[in-house]
Design a protein around this motif. Structure first.
Motif, mmCIF file in Angstrom:
data_model
loop_
_atom_site.group_PDB
_atom_site.id
_atom_site.type_symbol
_atom_site.label_atom_id
_atom_site.label_comp_id
_atom_site.label_asym_id
_atom_site.label_seq_id
_atom_site.Cartn_x
_atom_site.Cartn_y
_atom_site.Cartn_z
ATOM 1 N N PHE A 129 0.672 14.112 1.497
ATOM 2 C CA PHE A 129 0.284 12.537 1.675
ATOM 3 C C PHE A 129 1.332 11.663 0.675
ATOM 4 N N LEU A 130 1.861 10.511 1.491
ATOM 5 C CA LEU A 130 2.774 9.636 1.020
ATOM 6 C C LEU A 130 1.943 8.376 0.326
ATOM 7 N N TYR A 131 2.413 7.907 -0.595
ATOM 8 C CA TYR A 131 1.741 6.781 -1.437
ATOM 9 C C TYR A 131 2.834 5.682 -1.564
ATOM 10 N N VAL A 132 2.620 4.470 -1.118
ATOM 11 C CA VAL A 132 3.696 3.592 -1.114
ATOM 12 C C VAL A 132 2.800 2.085 -1.892
ATOM 13 N N THR A 133 3.267 1.521 -2.830
ATOM 14 C CA THR A 133 2.782 0.535 -3.218
ATOM 15 C C THR A 133 3.287 -0.876 -2.589
ATOM 16 N N PHE A 134 2.439 -1.859 -2.358
ATOM 17 C CA PHE A 134 2.958 -3.179 -1.886
ATOM 18 C C PHE A 134 2.589 -4.227 -2.689
ATOM 19 N N THR A 135 3.250 -5.388 -2.645
ATOM 20 C CA THR A 135 2.839 -6.713 -3.331
ATOM 21 C C THR A 135 1.992 -7.402 -2.763
ATOM 22 N N TYR A 136 1.890 -7.521 -1.258
ATOM 23 C CA TYR A 136 0.829 -8.494 -0.886
ATOM 24 C C TYR A 136 0.005 -7.729 0.269
ATOM 25 N N GLN A 137 -1.330 -7.861 0.159
ATOM 26 C CA GLN A 137 -2.165 -7.523 0.982
ATOM 27 C C GLN A 137 -1.919 -8.428 2.495
ATOM 28 N N ALA A 138 -2.489 -8.154 3.402
ATOM 29 C CA ALA A 138 -2.622 -9.143 4.738
ATOM 30 C C ALA A 138 -3.077 -10.461 4.351
ATOM 31 N N GLY A 139 -2.374 -11.612 4.597
ATOM 32 C CA GLY A 139 -2.882 -12.977 4.324
ATOM 33 C C GLY A 139 -2.232 -13.643 3.066
ATOM 34 N N TYR A 140 -1.477 -12.880 2.453
ATOM 35 C CA TYR A 140 -0.815 -13.131 0.973
ATOM 36 C C TYR A 140 0.557 -12.834 1.215
#
Length: 399
Positions: A129-140
């Protein structure tokens, strides 16, 4: 961390036999590892490729820089060292590269992230499994700030990425690390002080799904995700867990400190009683040597790297002899150690467009500059990783 593919005894025997038979130097493989460094000066970005000399640690460019996506910001190698996963921030994608026999990379596909502006990446030790953090959820977005998340990609048998799922976290996740043992995942959430936090999750080893551990809560308030966890200083910048999965460390770029935590059996974190520990100005990244005994922090504003010896019983870091505020290139952003010999250390230097090389002393942690360091890059390096050459062993990690 890769498991040992050749024991030290076996390898020593082969070398000894080669010497007895009088094999010439040209029959021996002097490339012990490969360094891959993302750079963002061009659009799309590039990945610089280097071979690591076995005897000196010097870097030699191989092939030509490989095209990445727009603004590649970080990357991670698969546990077997045969694939590289590159995170392209402005494209919000992950690009998969295969490591060929000569060390050069070839693109194997690109997968979109279920969110925007990814910031960090980690892969579990099983390579599943690969885990990637991202800044904005959908809609932001930057125009409409809101919470971020973690994209979870299953890694297929051919190392391509499967269908992504997500788990919501708080505002501005900037780091992620996966335990070598115990199936825990920790996300560094750079909330404004005093809300900066580490979020702890238990990983389902079969599905990759994340469930909060005691001390971490994920709730929804007025339609937005609110996450709380373990205090992480003022402005945390990077996170790492040592190889026995007993201790977690976080750099704080505002308070110029290194914070240590003890991992409890439940996955919860307890701050080390004698911390935090001083760093240089604006610590940006950290790494732990393959033996789990030395920790190194790069300080972006000080243009230095600092070494710490880790107490194997308590995890407490103390200044490593000969590795205090060692000068490197300008604006270091990432630091990595070769997984084969575990003695060559490299940093990506964003402001002077170079990578610096140091040789560390396993017993003391002291650093000695590698000949001809720093080495030139394509421009604006962002991060780097190192993989062992297939013909060389990798360090064995035992709990």
């Amino acid at each position: 961390m890769n498991l040992n593919r050749m024991s030290g005894i076996t390898k020593a025997s082969i070398v000894s036999l080669a010497m007895l038979l009088g094999l010439s130097a040209c029959t021996r493989d002097y490339t012990v590892a490969y360094v891959y460094m993302t750079t963002s000066k061009t659009s799309p970005g590039l990945i610089d490729q280097y071979a690591v000399d076995y005897e000196s640690g010097a870097l030699t460019p191989i092939g030509t820089p490989v095209a990445a996506g727009n603004d590649p910001v970080t990357l991670v190698a698969s546990p077997n060292g045969q694939f590289i996963y590159v995170v392209n921030q402005l494209d919000s994608t992950v690009q998969v590269f295969a490591v060929q026999g000569n060390g050069t990379l070839v693109s194997k596909g690109t997968s979109p992230i279920a969110g925007t502006l990814p910031t960090a990446v980690a892969i579990d030790p099983a390579g599943k499994f690969l885990y990637v953090t991202f800044t904005y959820q959908a809609g932001y977005s930057a125009a409409k700030p809101g919470p971020g998340g973690v994209a979870i990609f299953p890694v297929n048998a051919d190392s391509s990425l499967g269908t992504v799922s997500t788990v919501n976290v708080g505002n501005n996740p900037v780091g992620v690390t996966v335990s070598y043992f115990n199936n825990f995942v920790y996300v560094l959430d750079q909330e404004p002080s005093p809300k900066a936090t580490i979020l702890g999750f238990a990983q389902n080893a079969s599905t990759g799904a994340l469930t909060p551990v005691p001390g971490t809560t994920i709730t929804t308030v007025a339609g937005k995700t609110v996450a709380t966890g373990y205090a992480a200083g003022v402005v945390p910048s990077a996170i790492a867990e040592e190889q026995t999965a007993r201790f977690v460390y976080v750099t704080d770029q505002a308070a110029n400190q290194l914070i240590g935590y003890v991992v409890l059996s439940s996955g919860a974190l307890s701050p080390m009683v004698n911390g935090p520990f001083a760093t240089g100005l604006f610590p940006a990244n950290l790494t732990i040597d393959p033996r789990g005994r030395l920790l190194y922090v790069v300080n972006y504003n000080a243009n230095t790297i600092e070494g710490y010896a880790l107490d194997t019983a308590t995890g407490t870091p103390s200044g490593a002899v000969g590795a205090f505020a060692t000068a490197i290139g300008t604006g270091p952003t990432c630091v990595a150690i070769d997984p084969a010999l575990g003695v060559y250390l490299y940093t990506s230097n964003n402001l002077d467009n170079t990578t610096s090389g140091e040789k560390l002393t396993p017993g003391t942690g002291g650093l000695i500059g590698i000949q001809n360091s720093p080495f030139p890059s394509s421009g604006s390096p962002t991060c780097l990783t190192v993989v062992a050459n297939g013909s060389h062993s990798t360090e064995l990690i035992t709990p």
